[in-house]
Design a protein around this motif. Structure first.
Motif, PDB file in Angstrom:
ATOM      1  N   LYS A 197      43.736  41.806 100.124  1.00  0.00           N
ATOM      2  CA  LYS A 197      43.605  41.536 101.567  1.00  0.00           C
ATOM      3  C   LYS A 197      42.226  40.957 101.843  1.00  0.00           C
ATOM      4  CE  LYS A 197      42.919  44.807 104.644  1.00  0.00           C
ATOM      5  NZ  LYS A 197      43.127  45.948 105.579  1.00  0.00           N
ATOM      6  N   MET A 198      42.194  39.695 102.222  1.00  0.00           N
ATOM      7  CA  MET A 198      40.957  39.005 102.563  1.00  0.00           C
ATOM      8  C   MET A 198      40.786  39.036 104.081  1.00  0.00           C
ATOM      9  SD  MET A 198      40.138  34.989 101.831  1.00  0.00           S
ATOM     10  CE  MET A 198      39.051  34.018 102.869  1.00  0.00           C
ATOM     11  N   THR A 199      39.613  39.477 104.536  1.00  0.00           N
ATOM     12  CA  THR A 199      39.322  39.577 105.970  1.00  0.00           C
ATOM     13  C   THR A 199      38.288  38.519 106.343  1.00  0.00           C
ATOM     14  OG1 THR A 199      39.708  41.956 105.835  1.00  0.00           O
ATOM     15  CG2 THR A 199      38.634  41.138 107.812  1.00  0.00           C
ATOM     16  N   SER A 201      46.285  29.419 102.855  1.00  0.00           N
ATOM     17  CA  SER A 201      46.934  30.107 103.959  1.00  0.00           C
ATOM     18  C   SER A 201      46.196  29.667 105.217  1.00  0.00           C
ATOM     19  CB  SER A 201      46.835  31.626 103.793  1.00  0.00           C
ATOM     20  OG  SER A 201      47.372  32.268 104.903  1.00  0.00           O
ATOM     21  N   TYR A 202      46.927  29.321 106.254  1.00  0.00           N
ATOM     22  CA  TYR A 202      46.315  28.710 107.418  1.00  0.00           C
ATOM     23  C   TYR A 202      46.033  29.740 108.503  1.00  0.00           C
ATOM     24  CZ  TYR A 202      47.501  24.443 105.074  1.00  0.00           C
ATOM     25  OH  TYR A 202      47.589  23.452 104.145  1.00  0.00           O
ATOM     26  N   ALA A 203      44.822  29.747 108.992  1.00  0.00           N
ATOM     27  CA  ALA A 203      44.422  30.689 110.029  1.00  0.00           C
ATOM     28  C   ALA A 203      45.016  30.281 111.368  1.00  0.00           C
ATOM     29  CB  ALA A 203      42.896  30.723 110.129  1.00  0.00           C
ATOM     30  N   GLU A 204      45.480  31.266 112.136  1.00  0.00           N
ATOM     31  CA  GLU A 204      46.031  30.965 113.445  1.00  0.00           C
ATOM     32  C   GLU A 204      44.913  30.630 114.421  1.00  0.00           C
ATOM     33  OE1 GLU A 204      48.544  34.023 114.849  1.00  0.00           O
ATOM     34  OE2 GLU A 204      49.803  34.066 113.073  1.00  0.00           O
ATOM     35  N   LYS A 245      41.020  38.530 111.388  1.00  0.00           N
ATOM     36  CA  LYS A 245      42.019  37.763 110.655  1.00  0.00           C
ATOM     37  C   LYS A 245      42.119  38.274 109.213  1.00  0.00           C
ATOM     38  CE  LYS A 245      42.832  34.972 114.060  1.00  0.00           C
ATOM     39  NZ  LYS A 245      44.103  35.064 114.807  1.00  0.00           N
ATOM     40  N   THR A 246      43.315  38.239 108.673  1.00  0.00           N
ATOM     41  CA  THR A 246      43.519  38.608 107.276  1.00  0.00           C
ATOM     42  C   THR A 246      44.563  37.700 106.653  1.00  0.00           C
ATOM     43  OG1 THR A 246      45.258  40.222 107.764  1.00  0.00           O
ATOM     44  CG2 THR A 246      42.993  41.049 107.690  1.00  0.00           C
ATOM     45  N   ILE A 247      44.447  37.486 105.354  1.00  0.00           N
ATOM     46  CA  ILE A 247      45.551  36.938 104.582  1.00  0.00           C
ATOM     47  C   ILE A 247      45.803  37.896 103.434  1.00  0.00           C
ATOM     48  CG2 ILE A 247      45.189  34.517 105.175  1.00  0.00           C
ATOM     49  CD1 ILE A 247      43.854  34.122 102.495  1.00  0.00           C
ATOM     50  N   MET A 248      47.070  37.983 103.035  1.00  0.00           N
ATOM     51  CA  MET A 248      47.481  38.920 102.002  1.00  0.00           C
ATOM     52  C   MET A 248      48.049  38.148 100.818  1.00  0.00           C
ATOM     53  SD  MET A 248      46.877  41.880 103.453  1.00  0.00           S
ATOM     54  CE  MET A 248      47.761  42.913 102.317  1.00  0.00           C
ATOM     55  N   LEU A 249      47.702  38.587  99.642  1.00  0.00           N
ATOM     56  CA  LEU A 249      48.306  38.043  98.429  1.00  0.00           C
ATOM     57  C   LEU A 249      48.948  39.202  97.680  1.00  0.00           C
ATOM     58  CD1 LEU A 249      46.974  35.380  96.023  1.00  0.00           C
ATOM     59  CD2 LEU A 249      47.823  37.533  95.096  1.00  0.00           C
TER      60      LEU A 249
END
Length: 480
Positions: free
Chosen positions: A177-179, A206-209, A216-220
């Motif tokens: 989880k990248m914040t 992964s595109y940020a909203e 904000k987070t993206i998950m792998l």
């Protein structure tokens, strides 16, 4: 619906569900966001906590639309609340699926828990069949915290090699989880590998909203062993455009386990090895073998159910890519005289055409007394794969002597013998699997008085048998 390419990824169906709670089971075929949906009542979430994971098992994907013959080209799922006007749970912005995924997962926030305890959960989607919904517990481990502004992909958080922190301890079913926060419009974020490209098995962006720039987070999801090994060995890079990276966490669910990737090609047989002890008992259709004996033109392979670290094997099975679990304990030493040698967990392994391991005399005046012969697994045209004497692929000068070697990929093995077992016509060293020899006992009936004679696998009598598999008195025997 904005697609976030790293956010919702499949988990493998083969994983164990230790400490997982089944909150719904059945078979619910869902059409094009209409008809049936799965409903889980709010009571099922009475003990849920932030950080728990909802895992949805998907058992089928429709080929055509329900009301006509139009082919279905994409599949989706959503987590919402039918009892709250089909409102989606906060933070869930859509789940795109790849046909054949066994499951998909989502990590709950404190807000999600409150919503679920108030309204329950509804699972909807597009042309999928849901068979199970589970609630998994999970731990979160901080790998890195800070504040790094990336500008336009110009600055990165480097967590590779000696800086990779605890990523070497990642396991199957874990999540990265990248914040980050957004600093300008057009922002992008990515988790990449040490080679500045996609992690094995994953998309790299992964595109940020747009809009709110906080939290904000993206998950792998680490859902296959090749992805896991890339992260364990090489760490990751946290990158982006117009964002400030603030952290990376390793989310560890209760059904995590360590594993190693194995790929078997269309021939149904390959060499294999790992630095870890592996357990094949739960892998249907795949069997590992060690080289229990060799003779001119043949290598005898004996089946095992688990493999030892740093040993080579031949694996036979259905073509495909597998995630082989690491064994809970070291297997028994049944392959002590294994003639297969493991390369390494990394690519570009040099295998020399011949090497000397025994010497006589002093270091300054040593004499080589033993040569080892190496054979590489390959096939000649349409022939059945086998081992061939190592060819001169590359050459280099070491200590003023020209030596020849071959370059092997990671997780491969080669055959090594103390005597030259190459057939006179330089043909392949044939693979003889001991669990396929049931018919060999029907060798020509022996004549009276020759009960102690040895016969090779072609039924020919051998006067002085060397190492290998033979028939004696109607039974299979191995000469060592």
């Amino acid at each position: 619906m904005r697609k976030i390419t790293l956010l919702f990824l499949a988990l493998l169906a083969m994983t164990s569900n230790v400490n997982a709670t089944e909150i719904w089971t059945g078979s619910c075929a869902i059409g094009n966001w209409s008809g049936s949906s799965v409903t889980v009542e709010k009571e099922s979430f009475s003990s849920a906590e932030a950080g728990n994971i909802i895992k949805v098992t998907i058992s089928a994907y429709a080929e055509t639309e329900s009301d006509n013959s139009t082919a279905v080209t994409y599949w989706q799922y959503s987590l919402g609340q039918k009892n709250n006007g089909w409102t989606g749970i906060t933070g869930f912005s859509g789940g795109d699926l790849t046909k054949g995924q066994a499951s998909a997962s989502y990590i709950l926030t404190a807000t999600n828990v409150t919503e679920l305890q108030t309204y329950g959960l509804s699972v909807n989607g597009r042309y999928i069949t849901v068979s199970k919904v589970e609630l998994l517990t999970a731990e979160s481990e901080s790998i890195w915290t800070g504040s790094t502004a990336t500008d336009d992909w110009g600055t990165n958080v480097v967590l590779t090699y000696d800086k990779k922190g605890e990523l070497a301890n990642a396991q199957m079913n874990d999540y990265l989880k990248m914040t980050y926060t957004v600093t300008a419009s057009g922002a992008q974020a990515a988790i990449q590998n040490a080679g500045w490209s996609s992690i094995v098995g994953k998309d790299d962006n992964s595109y940020a909203e747009e809009g709110d720039n906080t939290g904000k987070t993206i998950m792998l999801t680490i859902d296959d062993a090749a992805t896991l090994e890339d992260i364990q060995h090489n760490g990751v890079l946290l990158r982006g455009k117009y964002i400030t990276v603030t952290g990376l966490d390793l989310i560890k669910p209760s059904n995590r386990y360590d594993a190693v990737p194995l790929t078997i090609g269309s021939d149904g047989v390959a060499t294999f090895g790992s630095s870890k002890n592996l357990d094949f008992t739960g892998i249907a259709g795949v069997t590992p073998y060690y080289a229990s004996a060799v003779s001119t033109g043949t290598v005898t392979l004996t089946a095992v159910t688990s493999t030892r670290g740093w040993a080579g094997y031949v694996v036979k099975g259905t073509a495909g890519t597998y995630s082989i679990p690491v064994a809970a304990a070291q297997p028994e030493w049944v392959d002590a005289f294994n003639n297969l040698r493991y390369t390494n967990d990394y690519d570009n392994n040099w295998v020399y055409r011949s090497a000397y391991s025994e010497y006589t005399g002093t270091d300054d005046n040593a004499t080589k007394i033993k040569t080892y012969y190496r054979y590489i697994f390959a096939k000649d045209g349409d022939e059945t794969p086998g081992f061939y004497k190592l060819a001169i692929d590359y050459e280099r000068v070491e200590n003023e002597t020209t030596v020849y070697y071959h370059n092997l990929a990671a997780h491969k093995a080669y055959l090594e013998t103390a005597t030259d077992i190459t057939p006179t016509d330089n043909a392949r060293i044939a693979l003889v699997f001991d669990d396929e020899l049931a018919g060999i006992s029907d060798v020509k009936e022996q004549k009276r008085g020759d009960a102690n004679a040895y016969y090779n696998l072609n039924g020919m009598q051998v006067v002085k048998p060397t190492k290998g598999l033979y028939i004696k008195n109607g039974k299979k025997v191995i000469v060592k």
